[in-house]
Write a protein that holds these residues in place. Structure first.
Motif, PDB file in Angstrom:
ATOM      1  N   ILE A 184      12.961   3.517  -3.302  1.00 50.16           N
ATOM      2  CA  ILE A 184      14.159   2.884  -2.763  1.00 50.16           C
ATOM      3  C   ILE A 184      13.766   1.519  -2.220  1.00 50.16           C
ATOM      4  O   ILE A 184      12.840   1.415  -1.402  1.00 50.16           O
ATOM      5  N   VAL A 185      14.441   0.482  -2.682  1.00 45.80           N
ATOM      6  CA  VAL A 185      14.153  -0.881  -2.226  1.00 45.80           C
ATOM      7  C   VAL A 185      15.307  -1.342  -1.344  1.00 45.80           C
ATOM      8  O   VAL A 185      16.456  -1.380  -1.775  1.00 45.80           O
ATOM      9  N   LEU A 199       0.807  -1.214   0.000  1.00 42.32           N
ATOM     10  CA  LEU A 199       0.000   0.000   0.000  1.00 42.32           C
ATOM     11  C   LEU A 199       0.845   1.271   0.000  1.00 42.32           C
ATOM     12  O   LEU A 199       0.442   2.292  -0.556  1.00 42.32           O
ATOM     13  N   GLY A 200       2.027   1.217   0.589  1.00 42.18           N
ATOM     14  CA  GLY A 200       2.916   2.370   0.583  1.00 42.18           C
ATOM     15  C   GLY A 200       3.295   2.802  -0.827  1.00 42.18           C
ATOM     16  O   GLY A 200       3.211   3.989  -1.169  1.00 42.18           O
ATOM     17  N   PRO A 201       3.713   1.859  -1.691  1.00 45.98           N
ATOM     18  CA  PRO A 201       4.006   2.246  -3.077  1.00 45.98           C
ATOM     19  C   PRO A 201       2.789   2.817  -3.813  1.00 45.98           C
ATOM     20  O   PRO A 201       2.921   3.785  -4.554  1.00 45.98           O
ATOM     21  N   GLY A 247      26.222  -1.548   1.163  1.00 49.34           N
ATOM     22  CA  GLY A 247      26.089  -0.150   0.769  1.00 49.34           C
ATOM     23  C   GLY A 247      25.017   0.631   1.493  1.00 49.34           C
ATOM     24  O   GLY A 247      25.232   1.772   1.882  1.00 49.34           O
ATOM     25  N   GLY A 248      23.860   0.052   1.668  1.00 52.99           N
ATOM     26  CA  GLY A 248      22.767   0.758   2.322  1.00 52.99           C
ATOM     27  C   GLY A 248      22.973   0.980   3.804  1.00 52.99           C
ATOM     28  O   GLY A 248      22.270   1.765   4.426  1.00 52.99           O
ATOM     29  N   HIS A 249      23.942   0.309   4.389  1.00 51.87           N
ATOM     30  CA  HIS A 249      24.215   0.443   5.826  1.00 51.87           C
ATOM     31  C   HIS A 249      25.504   1.200   6.090  1.00 51.87           C
ATOM     32  O   HIS A 249      25.902   1.363   7.237  1.00 51.87           O
ATOM     33  N   ASP A 250      26.162   1.658   5.045  1.00 51.68           N
ATOM     34  CA  ASP A 250      27.429   2.372   5.179  1.00 51.68           C
ATOM     35  C   ASP A 250      27.129   3.853   5.401  1.00 51.68           C
ATOM     36  O   ASP A 250      26.509   4.486   4.538  1.00 51.68           O
ATOM     37  N   HIS A 251      27.548   4.397   6.510  1.00 54.82           N
ATOM     38  CA  HIS A 251      27.213   5.797   6.827  1.00 54.82           C
ATOM     39  C   HIS A 251      27.943   6.799   5.947  1.00 54.82           C
ATOM     40  O   HIS A 251      27.634   7.980   5.968  1.00 54.82           O
ATOM     41  N   PHE A 262       9.925   4.152   0.309  1.00 55.66           N
ATOM     42  CA  PHE A 262      10.867   3.144   0.788  1.00 55.66           C
ATOM     43  C   PHE A 262      10.140   1.801   0.837  1.00 55.66           C
ATOM     44  O   PHE A 262       9.108   1.674   1.495  1.00 55.66           O
ATOM     45  N   ILE A 263      10.693   0.828   0.129  1.00 46.42           N
ATOM     46  CA  ILE A 263      10.054  -0.478  -0.033  1.00 46.42           C
ATOM     47  C   ILE A 263      11.017  -1.551   0.450  1.00 46.42           C
ATOM     48  O   ILE A 263      12.206  -1.494   0.155  1.00 46.42           O
TER      49      ILE A 263
END
Length: 185
Positions: free
Chosen positions: A72-73, A12-14, A180-184, A43-44
Motif C-alpha cells: 500500500i502506497v 528497507l520496509g519493502p 480516499g485514504g483518509h475517508d473512514h 505500507f510505503i
C-alpha cells in the motif's frame, strides 16, 4: 543498536516484506507450516518510493510471483527532504512500476463525497480532468483551502460547472480535502 527494526523512508520496509513473504512461501512449500492464508502487508510512503531498495523490492516480488504480499502506497506528495519527484502524476507513475512488475493495482484517490460525482460522470470528462490535473495543482488547492478556486479551475474551466452546482464552496473544499485514504467509510 540504532536500527533494531528498520522501516520507513529508507526502502528497507519493502525489502523486509518481500523477505517475509518469501519465507512464508518457503515454510508452506516444504510442509513446515501452513501459511497458505498468510499475507504480508507493506505500507510505503510516496517518498520511500524514490529509494532504489523499494523499486528493487517491487521488481523482486514480481519476479518471485509473491501473491501473498500486499503493498500500500500512501501518496501525500511529501518527503522528509522535500517534494516527491515525479512526472507530475506520481500515482500513475507508481501504478506503472507495480503493473510492470505484475501486480494488480487499486487506486483509492477520492473519498466518499466524490462517489456521486464519479457515478454520474457518464461521458468520462470529470475523470479525464482529474487524471490530467498535476499533483502540484492538487497541493496548491489543498494549501489555499478555497472551494471557489477548486470550482473555478477544475470544474468551470473544463465546462463541468453544472456537476457541482449543488455543492457550496465549503462542501466542495471539504470533499476535496478528504481523499480516499483518509475517508473512514
Amino acid at each position: 543498536d540504532f536500527w533494531e527494526n528498520p522501516t520507513v523512508s529508507m526502502g528497507l520496509g519493502p525489502l523486509q516484506s518481500v523477505c517475509q513473504a518469501r519465507f512464508f512461501r518457503y515454510l508452506h512449500l516444504r510442509g513446515l507450516a501452513d501459511t497458505s492464508a498468510s499475507r504480508v502487508w507493506c505500507f510505503i510512503g510516496d517518498g520511500e518510493m524514490d529509494e532504489p531498495e523499494t523499486i528493487y523490492a517491487i521488481a523482486r516480488a514480481g519476479y518471485e510471483r509473491l501473491n501473498n504480499l500486499v503493498m500500500i502506497v500512501n501518496c501525500n506528495y511529501q518527503r522528509l527532504d522535500g517534494p516527491v519527484r515525479g512526472n507530475s502524476k506520481v500515482i500513475q507513475e507508481f501504478e506503472g512500476i507495480f503493473r510492470g512488475a505484475g501486480f494488480d493495482c487499486i487506486k483509492l484517490i477520492w473519498g466518499d463525497a466524490w462517489n456521486d460525482l464519479v457515478d454520474n460522470d457518464h461521458d468520462g470528462k470529470l475523470i479525464e480532468v482529474l487524471e490530467r490535473t498535476p499533483d502540484g495543482d492538487c497541493q496548491r488547492y489543498a494549501a489555499k483551502q478555497d472551494g471557489a478556486l477548486i470550482r473555478r479551475e477544475i470544474f468551470e474551466a473544463n465546462g463541468l460547472a453544472d456537476r457541482v452546482a449543488h455543492f457550496s464552496d465549503d462542501e466542495l473544499l471539504s470533499a476535496f480535502m478528504l481523499p480516499g485514504g483518509h475517508d473512514h467509510k
